[in-house]
Scaffold this motif. Structure first.
Motif, short mmCIF file in Angstrom:
data_model
loop_
_atom_site.label_atom_id
_atom_site.label_comp_id
_atom_site.label_asym_id
_atom_site.label_seq_id
_atom_site.Cartn_x
_atom_site.Cartn_y
_atom_site.Cartn_z
N ASP A 31 5.44 -2.66 -4.25
CA ASP A 31 5.17 -3.22 -5.58
C ASP A 31 5.62 -4.68 -5.66
OD1 ASP A 31 4.15 -0.77 -6.42
OD2 ASP A 31 6.16 -0.01 -6.84
N ALA A 32 6.75 -4.96 -5.03
CA ALA A 32 7.33 -6.32 -5.12
C ALA A 32 6.37 -7.39 -4.59
CB ALA A 32 8.65 -6.37 -4.36
N ILE A 33 5.54 -7.04 -3.60
CA ILE A 33 4.67 -8.07 -3.00
C ILE A 33 3.42 -8.36 -3.84
CG2 ILE A 33 5.42 -7.69 -0.61
CD1 ILE A 33 2.70 -6.15 -0.22
N ARG A 34 3.24 -7.64 -4.94
CA ARG A 34 2.01 -7.85 -5.74
C ARG A 34 2.21 -8.82 -6.89
NH1 ARG A 34 -1.79 -6.94 -2.28
NH2 ARG A 34 -0.97 -5.33 -0.92
N GLY A 35 3.44 -9.31 -7.10
CA GLY A 35 3.70 -10.24 -8.20
C GLY A 35 3.01 -11.58 -8.01
N ALA A 36 2.83 -12.33 -9.12
CA ALA A 36 2.13 -13.62 -9.07
C ALA A 36 2.89 -14.62 -8.20
CB ALA A 36 1.95 -14.17 -10.48
N ALA B 212 4.52 -10.04 2.51
CA ALA B 212 5.88 -9.61 2.88
C ALA B 212 6.67 -10.78 3.46
CB ALA B 212 5.81 -8.46 3.90
N VAL B 213 6.00 -11.64 4.24
CA VAL B 213 6.69 -12.82 4.79
C VAL B 213 7.08 -13.77 3.66
CG1 VAL B 213 6.38 -14.90 6.20
CG2 VAL B 213 5.66 -12.68 7.08
#
Ligand code: DC
Length: 207
Positions: free
Chosen positions: A74-79, A37-38
């Protein structure tokens, strides 16, 4: 009571920690989600010190992860965020800010906390400390299956991340001296959960 589950990416920490928490009726804390998240917040605020971003960010982790009130599960799981998280996690100021937030969260109640430095830094007094590992190939295979990517690509990124996670003056990939090492290669989830449950029961009896 805190059960600390540390280890490298892909060792099975999340799956195991969630399952142990459910079995014992404890709450699960995903500290990696806080670094993610940071990283997301820092990417949106170029020019600002990541440590300051970490101090100011309002992060909640649970079934959903929120950043300043926005759902970023979901956004924090991207590469991109994975790579960014491992970079911000190398910043001592970011670590200081997040460790303080994590210690405040863990102060009361029963927790299964998952990360890299839970047993060594965040909760050195944890009742149970487990250091989960698995072979590099197995870790990449699991993550590839989870993300729907090619194992080769995941293996390359994993090497880079492991290297970053282990550099600078960080002790994040070093188990706490009193952590119990559990190699999950070839073990079923049930086997691993049963081992940790046994450690928790022993710890409770000693209290
Ligand atoms: O476990 P994860 O892949 O979601 O973690 C994301 C990044 O954050 C990873 O590069 C390691 C780092 N991390 C850390 O340094 N300390 C923690 N307690 C948890 C994660």
């Amino acid at each position: 009571m805190v059960i600390a589950i540390d280890g490298p990416a892909g060792a099975g920490k999340s799956t195991v920690a969630r399952a142990v928490a459910e079995r014992l009726g404890f709450t699960y804390l995903d500290t990696g989600a806080m670094y993610r998240a940071v990283a997301l917040a820092a990417a949106q605020r170029p020019g600002e010190e990541p440590a300051r971003v970490a101090e100011q960010a309002d992060i909640t982790v649970g079934n959903r992860v929120t950043l300043d009130g926005r759902d970023v599960t979901d956004a924090i799981r991207g590469a991109d965020v994975s790579a960014g998280a491992s970079r911000v996690a190398a910043d001592p100021g970011v670590r200081r800010a997040l460790v303080a937030k994590q210690q405040a969260i863990l102060r009361e109640g029963d927790w299964v906390a998952e990360g890299r430095d839970i047993g060594s830094v965040v909760a050195p007094d944890a009742a149970v400390k487990v250091f989960l590992t698995a072979s590099a190939d197995e870790r990449a295979r699991r993550r590839a299956a989870e993300l729907g990517l090619a194992p080769d690509q995941v293996l390359r990124e994993q090497h880079a991340r492991d290297r970053r996670d282990a550099t600078a003056d960080r002790t994040v990939l070093e188990p706490a001296p009193d952590a119990v090492p559990v190699d999950t290669t070839g073990l079923s989830l049930e086997d691993v959960v049963a081992q940790i449950e046994m450690l928790a029961v022993e710890a409770q009896e000693l209290r």
